[in-house]
Scaffold this motif. Structure first.
Motif, PDB file in Angstrom:
ATOM      1  N   CYS A  17      98.420  83.047  61.042  1.00 18.90           N
ATOM      2  CA  CYS A  17      97.187  82.796  61.816  1.00 18.90           C
ATOM      3  C   CYS A  17      96.148  82.188  60.865  1.00 18.90           C
ATOM      4  O   CYS A  17      95.989  82.656  59.729  1.00 18.90           O
ATOM      5  CB  CYS A  17      96.621  84.098  62.391  1.00 18.90           C
ATOM      6  N   PHE A  34      92.954  82.269  60.787  1.00 17.13           N
ATOM      7  CA  PHE A  34      91.764  83.068  60.462  1.00 17.13           C
ATOM      8  C   PHE A  34      92.101  84.334  59.686  1.00 17.13           C
ATOM      9  O   PHE A  34      91.224  85.127  59.384  1.00 17.13           O
ATOM     10  CB  PHE A  34      91.053  83.478  61.772  1.00 17.13           C
ATOM     11  N   CYS A  35      93.362  84.542  59.337  1.00 21.46           N
ATOM     12  CA  CYS A  35      93.803  85.851  58.834  1.00 21.46           C
ATOM     13  C   CYS A  35      93.029  86.313  57.588  1.00 21.46           C
ATOM     14  O   CYS A  35      92.991  85.611  56.573  1.00 21.46           O
ATOM     15  CB  CYS A  35      95.295  85.794  58.513  1.00 21.46           C
ATOM     16  N   CYS A  50      93.924  88.517  55.644  1.00 25.53           N
ATOM     17  CA  CYS A  50      94.856  88.849  54.548  1.00 25.53           C
ATOM     18  C   CYS A  50      94.946  87.732  53.513  1.00 25.53           C
ATOM     19  O   CYS A  50      95.560  87.917  52.465  1.00 25.53           O
ATOM     20  CB  CYS A  50      96.250  89.151  55.094  1.00 25.53           C
ATOM     21  N   PHE A 103     101.307  82.087  51.126  1.00 23.58           N
ATOM     22  CA  PHE A 103     101.050  83.012  52.227  1.00 23.58           C
ATOM     23  C   PHE A 103     101.725  82.404  53.462  1.00 23.58           C
ATOM     24  O   PHE A 103     101.454  81.289  53.862  1.00 23.58           O
ATOM     25  CB  PHE A 103      99.544  83.166  52.476  1.00 23.58           C
ATOM     26  N   ARG A 148     100.816  91.785  66.741  1.00 22.46           N
ATOM     27  CA  ARG A 148     100.766  90.487  67.431  1.00 22.46           C
ATOM     28  C   ARG A 148     102.162  90.104  67.914  1.00 22.46           C
ATOM     29  O   ARG A 148     102.353  89.024  68.443  1.00 22.46           O
ATOM     30  CB  ARG A 148     100.244  89.396  66.475  1.00 22.46           C
ATOM     31  N   HIS A 173     103.424  84.776  60.598  1.00 22.65           N
ATOM     32  CA  HIS A 173     102.688  84.243  61.756  1.00 22.65           C
ATOM     33  C   HIS A 173     101.635  83.220  61.336  1.00 22.65           C
ATOM     34  O   HIS A 173     101.248  82.367  62.125  1.00 22.65           O
ATOM     35  CB  HIS A 173     102.029  85.387  62.539  1.00 22.65           C
TER      36      HIS A 173
HETATM   37  S1  SF4 Z   1      98.638  89.661  59.492  1.00 20.14           S
HETATM   38 FE1  SF4 Z   1      97.965  89.468  61.621  1.00 20.14          FE
HETATM   39  S2  SF4 Z   1      96.270  88.003  61.591  1.00 20.14           S
HETATM   40 FE2  SF4 Z   1      97.390  87.804  59.648  1.00 20.14          FE
HETATM   41  S3  SF4 Z   1      98.850  86.145  59.974  1.00 20.14           S
HETATM   42 FE3  SF4 Z   1      99.890  88.064  60.441  1.00 20.14          FE
HETATM   43  S4  SF4 Z   1      99.630  88.399  62.640  1.00 20.14           S
HETATM   44 FE4  SF4 Z   1      98.148  86.840  62.008  1.00 20.14          FE
END
Ligand code: SF4
Length: 374
Positions: free
Chosen positions: A42, A44-45, A47, A61, A121, A40
């Protein structure tokens, strides 16, 4: 040419993270995930932080997904030896369509009688609604959704840009509705509340309203954290795609900060969420799922009440000493093996006072709760 996605399978030795006790936000004690990195992407993640993302090349990533191919076996082996408690699990990014490891991990939880908490999500989680319903019938569980805006919020389009490739929020709200109809506890995890985008009153109100209208029973909210390489990546995105926000984030996140450094009231947004939740008749905390017949059910409900009180005191800027007294008492009661009701019936308030970190004042608070519920 667009970059190819790679799935790298491997066989880790362990999978389960085990807390000393249930945490006061999600009420989970254990966590286990089948994939590392996320398609995904995102912006701001968290991770991407070094401790979660030890990749040589940060660009990996979102393109190189590590797949723990023995995840279900590892989970079975770990849970077999542990007391039943909530397992936070599931990861429904596109890798799950191919590998189905989240589903197989849920099957293990069902087989061993463990309740689950799934935060998503992606509406792909609905594929496993049959299984989640079965688990929920056996041990009350929660399936909730990361939602930091709503389609009729004025900042929706920009927030969606920040979420990058995550599925549309409309689909997540629709999924929430189906989960609620299935009788499973659901709600929204409004994390992170992005300054300048998600913290406007219109956006907060729209998120709480959409959650309520789609069967959600709570909205949990927390701010953005930025650390090491994740911070560098995020500021890069801001400069390229949101240049008007750079001065605000430079002010709120000076070098070496982690959370936002606000000069005014740090809990104003939390209090506004609390007000909105009260207005719409839902909670700003996740109700604690408790298995019927749990011999420590009363202890768990008292812990939940104390933890909620801690949170309310934080929002109201109460003295830290008082907040910590409640938190320590909650931990001590969580660790108490004996049923609080039995202790109270045998020894009265003195028995409650004898629990570590529960002095006379908090024993009175606990006694009030016990009298109310028994
Ligand atoms: S772990 Fe959650 S916040 Fe991080 S990229 Fe995936 S969906 Fe987005």
């Amino acid at each position: 040419m667009p970059r190819r996605i790679e799935f790298v399978t491997y066989r880790p030795k362990t999978i389960l993270n085990k807390g000393k006790r249930a945490d006061h936000w999600f009420w989970s004690r254990y966590s286990a995930y089948p994939y590392k990195s996320c398609l995904h992407r995102c912006h701001f993640c968290y991770c991407r932080e070094r401790k979660y993302c030890p990749l040589e090349d940060m660009d990996d990533f979102g393109y190189v997904i590590q797949v723990k191919e023995n995840a279900p076996e590892l989970l079975r082996r770990a849970l077999t030896r542990l007391p039943v408690d909530i397992v936070i699990t599931g990861d429904y990014q596109a890798a799950e369509r191919k590998f189905e490891l989240s589903r197989r991990m849920l099957e293990v939880c069902l087989e061993l009688g463990f309740p689950v908490s799934v935060l998503e999500r992606s509406p792909l989680v609905l594929r496993d609604l049959d299984l989640l319903k079965e688990i929920n019938q056996q041990a009350p569980s929660v399936v909730f959704f990361s939602l930091i805006s709503a389609p009729d919020s004025p900042s929706y389009e920009r927030v969606r840009q920040m979420e990058n490739l995550a599925p549309a929020m409309e689909k997540r709200y629709a999924a929430m509705e189906q989960v609620a109809r299935a009788g499973i506890l659901t709600g929204a995890c409004m994390m992170p509340i992005l300054p300048g985008l998600c913290d406007t009153d219109e956006n907060l109100e729209a998120t709480v309203r959409w959650t309520t209208e789609h069967g959600g029973q709570f909205v949990l909210a927390a701010g953005l954290t930025l650390a090491d390489q994740q911070r560098d990546y995020f500021f890069g995105v801001l400069r390229a795609q949101f240049p008007d926000l750079v001065p605000l984030y430079e002010r709120l996140y000076p070098p070496n900060s982690y959370g936002p450094v606000r000069s005014g009231d740090p809990h104003a947004i939390g209090r506004r969420i609390r007000e909105l939740c009260q207005q719409y008749g839902i909670a700003d905390r996740m109700p604690r799922p408790i298995i019927p017949g749990d011999k420590r059910a009363l202890n768990k409900r008292v812990v939940e009440a104390l933890a909620n009180e801690c949170y309310n005191m934080e929002l109201d800027n109460a003295p830290q000493q008082r907040i910590w007294a409640y938190r320590r008492a909650a931990w001590a009661i969580e660790d108490t093996e004996q049923d609080l009701g039995l202790i109270y019936r045998a020894m009265g308030r003195k028995g409650l006072e004898s629990i570590e970190n529960v002095g006379p004042k908090l024993a009175e608070v606990v006694e009030d709760r016990i009298s109310e519920w028994t």
